[in-house]
Design an enzyme around this catalytic site. Structure first.
Site, PDB file in Angstrom:
ATOM      1  CG  ASP A  34      -2.193   0.853   0.954  1.00  6.75           C
ATOM      2  OD1 ASP A  34      -3.281   0.264   0.836  1.00  6.75           O
ATOM      3  OD2 ASP A  34      -2.081   2.105   0.815  1.00  6.75           O
ATOM      4  CG  ASP A  53       2.845   4.210  -7.054  1.00  3.89           C
ATOM      5  OD1 ASP A  53       2.116   3.399  -7.655  1.00  3.89           O
ATOM      6  OD2 ASP A  53       2.775   5.440  -7.214  1.00  3.89           O
ATOM      7  CB  ILE A  54       0.558  -0.861  -7.585  1.00  5.96           C
ATOM      8  CG1 ILE A  54      -0.358   0.286  -8.030  1.00  5.96           C
ATOM      9  CG2 ILE A  54       0.074  -1.493  -6.291  1.00  5.96           C
ATOM     10  CD1 ILE A  54      -1.729  -0.158  -8.491  1.00  5.96           C
ATOM     11  CE1 TYR A 152     -12.681   2.364  -9.230  1.00  9.67           C
ATOM     12  CE2 TYR A 152     -15.041   2.706  -9.511  1.00  9.67           C
ATOM     13  CZ  TYR A 152     -13.981   2.048  -8.898  1.00  9.67           C
ATOM     14  OH  TYR A 152     -14.249   1.089  -7.954  1.00  9.67           O
TER      15      TYR A 152
HETATM   16  P1  NAD Z   1      -9.858   2.147  -0.579  1.00 12.24           P
HETATM   17  O1  NAD Z   1      -9.730   3.469  -1.228  1.00 12.24           O
HETATM   18  O2  NAD Z   1     -10.347   2.059   0.829  1.00 12.24           O
HETATM   19  O3  NAD Z   1      -8.470   1.380  -0.635  1.00 12.24           O
HETATM   20  C1  NAD Z   1      -7.597   1.469  -1.719  1.00 12.24           C
HETATM   21  C2  NAD Z   1      -6.188   1.354  -1.157  1.00 12.24           C
HETATM   22  O4  NAD Z   1      -5.307   1.384  -2.276  1.00 12.24           O
HETATM   23  C3  NAD Z   1      -5.812   2.522  -0.238  1.00 12.24           C
HETATM   24  O5  NAD Z   1      -5.326   2.019   0.997  1.00 12.24           O
HETATM   25  C4  NAD Z   1      -4.750   3.259  -1.017  1.00 12.24           C
HETATM   26  O6  NAD Z   1      -3.726   3.832  -0.188  1.00 12.24           O
HETATM   27  C5  NAD Z   1      -4.196   2.163  -1.908  1.00 12.24           C
HETATM   28  N1  NAD Z   1      -3.575   2.693  -3.121  1.00 12.24           N
HETATM   29  C6  NAD Z   1      -4.089   3.614  -3.976  1.00 12.24           C
HETATM   30  N2  NAD Z   1      -3.221   3.864  -4.956  1.00 12.24           N
HETATM   31  C7  NAD Z   1      -2.128   3.095  -4.728  1.00 12.24           C
HETATM   32  C8  NAD Z   1      -0.898   2.919  -5.387  1.00 12.24           C
HETATM   33  N3  NAD Z   1      -0.589   3.621  -6.483  1.00 12.24           N
HETATM   34  N4  NAD Z   1      -0.017   2.024  -4.887  1.00 12.24           N
HETATM   35  C9  NAD Z   1      -0.293   1.323  -3.752  1.00 12.24           C
HETATM   36  N5  NAD Z   1      -1.468   1.460  -3.079  1.00 12.24           N
HETATM   37  C10 NAD Z   1      -2.357   2.344  -3.560  1.00 12.24           C
HETATM   38  O7  NAD Z   1     -10.735   1.253  -1.532  1.00 12.24           O
HETATM   39  P2  NAD Z   1     -11.568  -0.070  -1.222  1.00 12.24           P
HETATM   40  O8  NAD Z   1     -12.962   0.347  -0.965  1.00 12.24           O
HETATM   41  O9  NAD Z   1     -10.875  -0.933  -0.253  1.00 12.24           O
HETATM   42  O10 NAD Z   1     -11.542  -0.709  -2.662  1.00 12.24           O
HETATM   43  C11 NAD Z   1     -10.604  -1.700  -3.009  1.00 12.24           C
HETATM   44  C12 NAD Z   1     -10.892  -2.124  -4.431  1.00 12.24           C
HETATM   45  O11 NAD Z   1     -12.244  -2.539  -4.548  1.00 12.24           O
HETATM   46  C13 NAD Z   1     -10.682  -1.020  -5.457  1.00 12.24           C
HETATM   47  O12 NAD Z   1     -10.071  -1.589  -6.593  1.00 12.24           O
HETATM   48  C14 NAD Z   1     -12.083  -0.589  -5.796  1.00 12.24           C
HETATM   49  O13 NAD Z   1     -12.173  -0.129  -7.104  1.00 12.24           O
HETATM   50  C15 NAD Z   1     -12.872  -1.853  -5.616  1.00 12.24           C
HETATM   51  N6  NAD Z   1     -14.280  -1.602  -5.314  1.00 12.24           N
HETATM   52  C16 NAD Z   1     -14.630  -1.006  -4.149  1.00 12.24           C
HETATM   53  C17 NAD Z   1     -15.969  -0.744  -3.899  1.00 12.24           C
HETATM   54  C18 NAD Z   1     -16.416  -0.073  -2.630  1.00 12.24           C
HETATM   55  O14 NAD Z   1     -17.585   0.322  -2.525  1.00 12.24           O
HETATM   56  N7  NAD Z   1     -15.554   0.065  -1.622  1.00 12.24           N
HETATM   57  C19 NAD Z   1     -16.935  -1.120  -4.841  1.00 12.24           C
HETATM   58  C20 NAD Z   1     -16.534  -1.713  -6.039  1.00 12.24           C
HETATM   59  C21 NAD Z   1     -15.189  -1.980  -6.252  1.00 12.24           C
HETATM   60  C1  AKB Z   2     -17.084   4.067  -6.051  1.00  9.74           C
HETATM   61  O1  AKB Z   2     -18.110   4.643  -5.674  1.00  9.74           O
HETATM   62  O2  AKB Z   2     -16.253   4.539  -6.826  1.00  9.74           O
HETATM   63  C2  AKB Z   2     -16.894   2.640  -5.573  1.00  9.74           C
HETATM   64  C3  AKB Z   2     -17.501   1.678  -6.517  1.00  9.74           C
HETATM   65  C4  AKB Z   2     -18.942   1.393  -6.469  1.00  9.74           C
HETATM   66  O3  AKB Z   2     -16.812   1.155  -7.353  1.00  9.74           O
HETATM   67  N1  AKB Z   2     -17.421   2.540  -4.251  1.00  9.74           N
END
Ligand code: NAD
Ligand code: AKB
Length: 337
Positions: A34, A53-54, A152
């Site tokens: 992360d 960073d990824i 996105y």
């Molecule tokens: P989040 O924002 O809580 O977590 C994302 C994490 O990625 C953060 O801790 C951030 O620091 C890290 N990150 C961002 N850019 C980075 C980089 N360049 N290098 C390393 N780390 C990096 O998001 P989440 O809710 O845990 O979502 C995780 C995944 O699930 C995402 O891919 C998101 O698109 C997907 N998703 C989430 C939801 C939702 O409602 N939470 C819904 C659909 C899909």
């Molecule tokens: C967002 O709102 O961007 C996310 C998702 C639904 O992918 N929580």
């Protein structure tokens, strides 16, 4: 080391925390990545934590020394943040995912075992053309409405295709037939609601924000209209879905990208439920045009029948159970501390 070695990118995020805890309880060896450092507790669950960073080659080199079985590639820039800086979102969401697909390929080739890559895609991969179509549409199947509106959503849709390419097409035409080293599997998640974390940067955030603000006795101005409707899911069901898809035999899967869903309340339904639990909650509606347009472009309901059929997916938490059995007891305890 256990015989299940996994990488979790975005391990410090909302899904990352619960996935890390669940995989650690299942005795997996975990390499977490992360941008931000993990808490002492979450660090203690990992074999190694890489703060970086990824998109950074050095991060990829650090991971490559492990014989990884599974990659949970969660790191991403979400929908609202993505619209603030679309070029950065594209770089992290697409180039970052390419890095991990290539890493999976190299590790799979070295070890002789396909590396599973679990990818959280999203309802943002859909683009419903307008509100009247949204209101009259049947629950969206995976191949419906394939023109997303946000950077996105476009990134996620493209990544789904990249994952399929690395699994099923990459080097397939070469004389050595070096395919089969990547086993990409994606879930199109709805908005997720956690009792323990407040999201940032997404557009489905109004639901968790409404709940967490009420629990902290803070007024909340919801940024979408009361009738705004998209699918949602409780966070434990999201982790259950990721692990369920990871565990499914490849032979049972008829596609690489699956919808999963749980319930589809309007913002007004959520406000009513929140007010019934927190009668003093002060919730108003002050729609913001851009975020409203994003929500209007996502389907009100999705059809997850293929996931139910192929790998026996079903959520544990209905709308009512999400509140009564998961959110309310945990949120009350969380804020009472
Ligand atoms: P989040 O924002 O809580 O977590 C994302 C994490 O990625 C953060 O801790 C951030 O620091 C890290 N990150 C961002 N850019 C980075 C980089 N360049 N290098 C390393 N780390 C990096 O998001 P989440 O809710 O845990 O979502 C995780 C995944 O699930 C995402 O891919 C998101 O698109 C997907 N998703 C989430 C939801 C939702 O409602 N939470 C819904 C659909 C899909
Ligand atoms: C967002 O709102 O961007 C996310 C998702 C639904 O992918 N929580």
């Amino acid at each position: 080391m256990s015989n299940r070695t996994v990488v979790i990118t975005g391990a410090n995020g909302e899904i990352g925390h619960l996935l890390l805890e669940t995989l650690s309880a299942a005795k997996a060896t975990i390499i977490a990545v992360d941008l931000t450092p993990l808490s002492e507790y979450h660090t203690s669950l990992c074999e190694e934590v890489i703060v970086g960073d990824i998109c950074d080659d050095e991060v990829i080199r650090d991971i490559e020394k492990y014989d990884i079985n599974e990659i949970f590639h969660l790191a991403a820039i979400l929908s609202t943040s993505g619209e603030k800086n679309p070029e950065r979102a594209h770089h992290i969401n697409v180039d970052g995912t390419m890095n991990f697909l290539q890493l999976a390929y190299r590790i799979g080739k070295r070890t002789g075992n396909a590396v599973k890559m679990l990818f959280p895609s999203t309802i943002a991969a859909y683009g419903v053309p307008n509100l009247s179509i949204k209101n009259s549409a049947k629950p969206a199947k995976e191949l419906d409405f394939t023109s997303p509106f946000t950077m996105y959503g476009i990134n996620k849709m493209y990544n789904e295709q990249l994952g399929r390419y690395y699994s099923d097409c990459y080097k397939r035409l070469s004389p050595t037939k070096e395919s089969g080293f990547v086993d990409f599997r994606a879930l199109r998640f709805p908005g997720l609601i956690s009792a323990f974390t407040i999201p940032t940067g997404g557009t489905s955030d109004y639901a968790p924000e409404m709940i967490h603000n009420a629990a902290q006795h803070k007024p909340y101005a919801c940024f979408v209209r009361p009738d705004a409707t998209i699918p949602f899911m409780a966070m434990p069901d999201a982790v259950k879905a990721l692990l369920g898809l990871a565990a499914a035999p490849l032979s049972a899967l008829t596609q690489r990208v699956y919808n999963v869903t749980s319930f589809s309340p309007s913002a007004a339904n959520i406000a009513e439920m929140v007010t019934s639990e927190f009668p003093e909650a002060l919730i108003t509606f002050e729609p913001q045009q851009q975020r409203q347009e994003i929500i209007d472009s996502w389907p009100a309901e999705v059809d997850d029948s293929q996931a139910r059929k192929d790998w026996n997916w079903h959520p544990d938490f209905s709308f009512t159970a999400t509140f009564k059995d998961y959110l309310i007891p945990n949120i009350r305890a969380h804020y009472a501390k």
